[in-house]
Write a protein that holds these residues in place. Structure first.
Motif, PDB file in Angstrom:
ATOM      1  N   ALA A   1     -94.253  10.490 -41.203  1.00 34.14           N
ATOM      2  CA  ALA A   1     -93.586   9.834 -40.082  1.00 34.14           C
ATOM      3  C   ALA A   1     -92.593   8.801 -40.592  1.00 34.14           C
ATOM      4  O   ALA A   1     -91.462   8.698 -40.096  1.00 34.14           O
ATOM      5  CB  ALA A   1     -94.623   9.183 -39.169  1.00 34.14           C
ATOM      6  N   ALA A   2     -92.993   8.018 -41.582  1.00 36.32           N
ATOM      7  CA  ALA A   2     -92.107   6.996 -42.149  1.00 36.32           C
ATOM      8  C   ALA A   2     -90.848   7.622 -42.729  1.00 36.32           C
ATOM      9  O   ALA A   2     -89.752   7.064 -42.619  1.00 36.32           O
ATOM     10  CB  ALA A   2     -92.845   6.200 -43.220  1.00 36.32           C
ATOM     11  N   GLY A   3     -90.998   8.788 -43.361  1.00 36.98           N
ATOM     12  CA  GLY A   3     -89.861   9.459 -43.963  1.00 36.98           C
ATOM     13  C   GLY A   3     -88.836   9.936 -42.954  1.00 36.98           C
ATOM     14  O   GLY A   3     -87.694  10.239 -43.316  1.00 36.98           O
ATOM     15  N   ARG A   4     -89.222   9.984 -41.663  1.00 36.87           N
ATOM     16  CA  ARG A   4     -88.305  10.430 -40.618  1.00 36.87           C
ATOM     17  C   ARG A   4     -87.555   9.281 -39.946  1.00 36.87           C
ATOM     18  O   ARG A   4     -86.699   9.520 -39.096  1.00 36.87           O
ATOM     19  CB  ARG A   4     -89.084  11.222 -39.557  1.00 36.87           C
ATOM     20  N   ILE A   5     -87.876   8.062 -40.323  1.00 35.88           N
ATOM     21  CA  ILE A   5     -87.188   6.909 -39.738  1.00 35.88           C
ATOM     22  C   ILE A   5     -85.771   6.826 -40.317  1.00 35.88           C
ATOM     23  O   ILE A   5     -85.599   6.831 -41.541  1.00 35.88           O
ATOM     24  CB  ILE A   5     -87.958   5.611 -40.036  1.00 35.88           C
ATOM     25  N   PRO A   6     -84.751   6.746 -39.477  1.00 34.57           N
ATOM     26  CA  PRO A   6     -83.379   6.641 -39.992  1.00 34.57           C
ATOM     27  C   PRO A   6     -83.224   5.433 -40.903  1.00 34.57           C
ATOM     28  O   PRO A   6     -83.734   4.348 -40.620  1.00 34.57           O
ATOM     29  CB  PRO A   6     -82.545   6.470 -38.712  1.00 34.57           C
ATOM     30  N   GLY A   7     -82.505   5.633 -42.003  1.00 38.77           N
ATOM     31  CA  GLY A   7     -82.248   4.546 -42.932  1.00 38.77           C
ATOM     32  C   GLY A   7     -83.230   4.434 -44.079  1.00 38.77           C
ATOM     33  O   GLY A   7     -83.004   3.650 -45.013  1.00 38.77           O
ATOM     34  N   VAL A   8     -84.321   5.192 -44.048  1.00 40.05           N
ATOM     35  CA  VAL A   8     -85.291   5.150 -45.141  1.00 40.05           C
ATOM     36  C   VAL A   8     -84.720   5.892 -46.346  1.00 40.05           C
ATOM     37  O   VAL A   8     -84.166   6.991 -46.219  1.00 40.05           O
ATOM     38  CB  VAL A   8     -86.639   5.765 -44.717  1.00 40.05           C
TER      39      VAL A   8
ATOM     40  N   LEU B   1     -90.374   3.919 -51.385  1.00 37.72           N
ATOM     41  CA  LEU B   1     -89.757   4.221 -50.104  1.00 37.72           C
ATOM     42  C   LEU B   1     -89.272   2.876 -49.560  1.00 37.72           C
ATOM     43  O   LEU B   1     -90.025   1.896 -49.558  1.00 37.72           O
ATOM     44  CB  LEU B   1     -90.759   4.848 -49.134  1.00 37.72           C
ATOM     45  N   ALA B   2     -88.041   2.820 -49.097  1.00 37.74           N
ATOM     46  CA  ALA B   2     -87.466   1.526 -48.749  1.00 37.74           C
ATOM     47  C   ALA B   2     -86.539   1.641 -47.548  1.00 37.74           C
ATOM     48  O   ALA B   2     -86.031   2.710 -47.228  1.00 37.74           O
ATOM     49  CB  ALA B   2     -86.709   0.956 -49.945  1.00 37.74           C
ATOM     50  N   ARG B   3     -86.332   0.480 -46.915  1.00 37.59           N
ATOM     51  CA  ARG B   3     -85.352   0.416 -45.818  1.00 37.59           C
ATOM     52  C   ARG B   3     -84.739  -0.969 -45.770  1.00 37.59           C
ATOM     53  O   ARG B   3     -85.433  -1.975 -45.899  1.00 37.59           O
ATOM     54  CB  ARG B   3     -85.984   0.746 -44.471  1.00 37.59           C
ATOM     55  N   LEU B   4     -83.426  -1.020 -45.566  1.00 34.17           N
ATOM     56  CA  LEU B   4     -82.681  -2.269 -45.495  1.00 34.17           C
ATOM     57  C   LEU B   4     -82.653  -2.773 -44.058  1.00 34.17           C
ATOM     58  O   LEU B   4     -82.208  -2.059 -43.148  1.00 34.17           O
ATOM     59  CB  LEU B   4     -81.254  -2.067 -46.005  1.00 34.17           C
TER      60      LEU B   4
ATOM     61  N   ASP C   1     -85.753   0.820 -35.517  1.00 35.40           N
ATOM     62  CA  ASP C   1     -86.099   1.593 -36.708  1.00 35.40           C
ATOM     63  C   ASP C   1     -86.756   0.688 -37.756  1.00 35.40           C
ATOM     64  O   ASP C   1     -87.750   1.070 -38.388  1.00 35.40           O
ATOM     65  CB  ASP C   1     -84.858   2.261 -37.292  1.00 35.40           C
ATOM     66  N   GLN C   2     -86.198  -0.516 -37.937  1.00 33.85           N
ATOM     67  CA  GLN C   2     -86.784  -1.442 -38.902  1.00 33.85           C
ATOM     68  C   GLN C   2     -88.155  -1.913 -38.434  1.00 33.85           C
ATOM     69  O   GLN C   2     -89.089  -2.037 -39.235  1.00 33.85           O
ATOM     70  CB  GLN C   2     -85.873  -2.655 -39.103  1.00 33.85           C
ATOM     71  N   GLN C   3     -88.299  -2.159 -37.147  1.00 35.45           N
ATOM     72  CA  GLN C   3     -89.596  -2.563 -36.619  1.00 35.45           C
ATOM     73  C   GLN C   3     -90.647  -1.479 -36.862  1.00 35.45           C
ATOM     74  O   GLN C   3     -91.787  -1.776 -37.228  1.00 35.45           O
ATOM     75  CB  GLN C   3     -89.499  -2.852 -35.124  1.00 35.45           C
ATOM     76  N   ALA C   4     -90.276  -0.218 -36.649  1.00 33.67           N
ATOM     77  CA  ALA C   4     -91.212   0.885 -36.873  1.00 33.67           C
ATOM     78  C   ALA C   4     -91.589   0.976 -38.346  1.00 33.67           C
ATOM     79  O   ALA C   4     -92.764   1.187 -38.690  1.00 33.67           O
ATOM     80  CB  ALA C   4     -90.591   2.199 -36.395  1.00 33.67           C
ATOM     81  N   PHE C   5     -90.607   0.810 -39.233  1.00 31.26           N
ATOM     82  CA  PHE C   5     -90.882   0.838 -40.671  1.00 31.26           C
ATOM     83  C   PHE C   5     -91.823  -0.295 -41.052  1.00 31.26           C
ATOM     84  O   PHE C   5     -92.772  -0.104 -41.826  1.00 31.26           O
ATOM     85  CB  PHE C   5     -89.567   0.731 -41.445  1.00 31.26           C
TER      86      PHE C   5
END
Length: 350
Positions: free
Chosen positions: A259-266, A283-286, A232-236
């Motif tokens: 598409a980015a908004g559908r990544i888990p954890g965003v 828009l962020a992801r840890l 998921d992080q790689q895709a983000f």
């Protein structure tokens, strides 16, 4: 002794210039990422003063890893010599400065769907220029990446960043030709990013062939990642690299954000400042491995992309929470007629 680890992201074309041609079977994407990180480990710096070590070529930021990287990348033994060598020139990079520290604001999914829709609508309303045959994509940005140091005698860690500086990239639509100029961090005039073969992903040509449907596009992005690291992080991160240093074909931009908004954890971070101090929404992801939160910052009113920021949320390898380890902002996106040409009057810019 001070040991400095450079943590700038390394473009695949830049990596290719450092390595011999890979043998078949090809390395998986995650192994190549680990190798990139290994190349940037154990960089020596003589004194405690925050002066950047001269390097033969720029090392763009990559996530920071400790000794397990060496074992993971042991399949290839590569030595990168920092400093001068016969027949090469070096650049004395500007002295590093202390990394900014910010208060960490918790992200939320409450407004995620509506924020993504607003960003997607803004992207559709302001399409980027499109390159024609023989033309080049030109991106000028301002960037600052991290280099941390460890004092082996005292056990003290310090986190430094590059001063904010210009970075210019030229790319052909198929990725076979390119140029990078980052004054103060490159040999004078820049370096080539040419490839013998067209790149199969993350080029304008590759993007043009992708579906404008968010779900199908997300599957296509996930198909480019592999290995044990968080997919998921790689895709983000893959989508983030397209936003930062690429043009997105007309009609695809909205689907890319959706598409980015559908990544888990965003999540949405309500307040995130860009390099100019503008307060935007992100828009962020840890990253669960490194503890760094990658943030894409958008104007609060127009929802246009402003830049990116990396904030350490959980301490990792001595980098304290709240440390800003990366800052970028887009100055110009344009289409030009030749490599090394800068946009002028009458040329398409965004």
């Amino acid at each position: 002794m001070i040991r400095k680890r450079s943590t700038e992201p390394l473009d695949h074309a830049e990596l290719a210039r450092l390595l011999p041609a890979p043998a078949d079977p090809r390395l998986a994407a995650d192994r190549q990422d680990l190798l990139e990180e290994y190349l940037m480990s154990e960089i020596q710096q003589p004194d405690a003063a925050p002066a950047a070590t001269p390097a033969r070529r720029p090392l763009r930021r990559a996530v920071l890893f400790a000794t397990p990287v060496a074992a993971a990348a042991a399949a290839l033994a590569v030595v990168v010599t920092l400093g001068g060598s016969p027949g090469t020139s070096t650049v004395a990079a500007p002295r590093l400065v202390k990394a900014p520290v910010v208060q960490i604001e918790e992200g939320s999914t409450v407004r995620l769907a509506s924020t993504v829709q607003e960003i997607a609508a803004a992207a559709t309303a302001h399409p980027l220029p499109q390159p024609g045959p023989g033309q080049f994509i030109y991106i000028k940005s301002q960037v600052s990446f991290m280099a941390s140091s460890h004092n082996a005698d005292t056990g003290e860690d310090a986190t430094w960043v590059q001063p904010l500086h210009d970075r210019e990239v030229w790319k052909s639509p198929d990725g076979t030709k390119g140029w990078l100029d980052e004054p103060g961090y490159q040999d004078k005039g820049g370096i080539t990013l040419d490839n013998k073969e067209p790149r199969k992903q993350n080029t304008y040509q590759w993007l043009s062939a992708q579906p404008a449907d968010p779900e199908a596009l997300l599957k296509s992005v996930y198909a480019t990642v592999s290995g044990d690291r968080d997919h998921d992080q790689q895709a983000f991160n893959e989508i983030g690299s397209l936003i930062r240093e690429q043009l997105v074909p007309a009609g695809l931009a909205a689907a890319l954000y959706q598409a980015a908004g559908r990544i888990p954890g965003v999540v949405v971070v309500e307040h995130a400042q860009d390099v100019s101090g503008r307060d935007g929404i992100a828009l962020a992801r840890l990253d669960p491995w490194t503890g760094e939160r990658s943030e894409w910052i958008f104007d609060r009113t127009s929802h246009q992309y402003l830049g990116s920021r990396g904030v350490q949320v959980r301490e990792f390898n001595g980098v304290k929470p709240g440390t800003v380890v990366e800052r970028t902002t887009i100055v110009t996106r344009a289409v030009v007629d030749a490599k090394n040409q800068r946009p002028g009057a009458g040329e398409a810019t965004a």
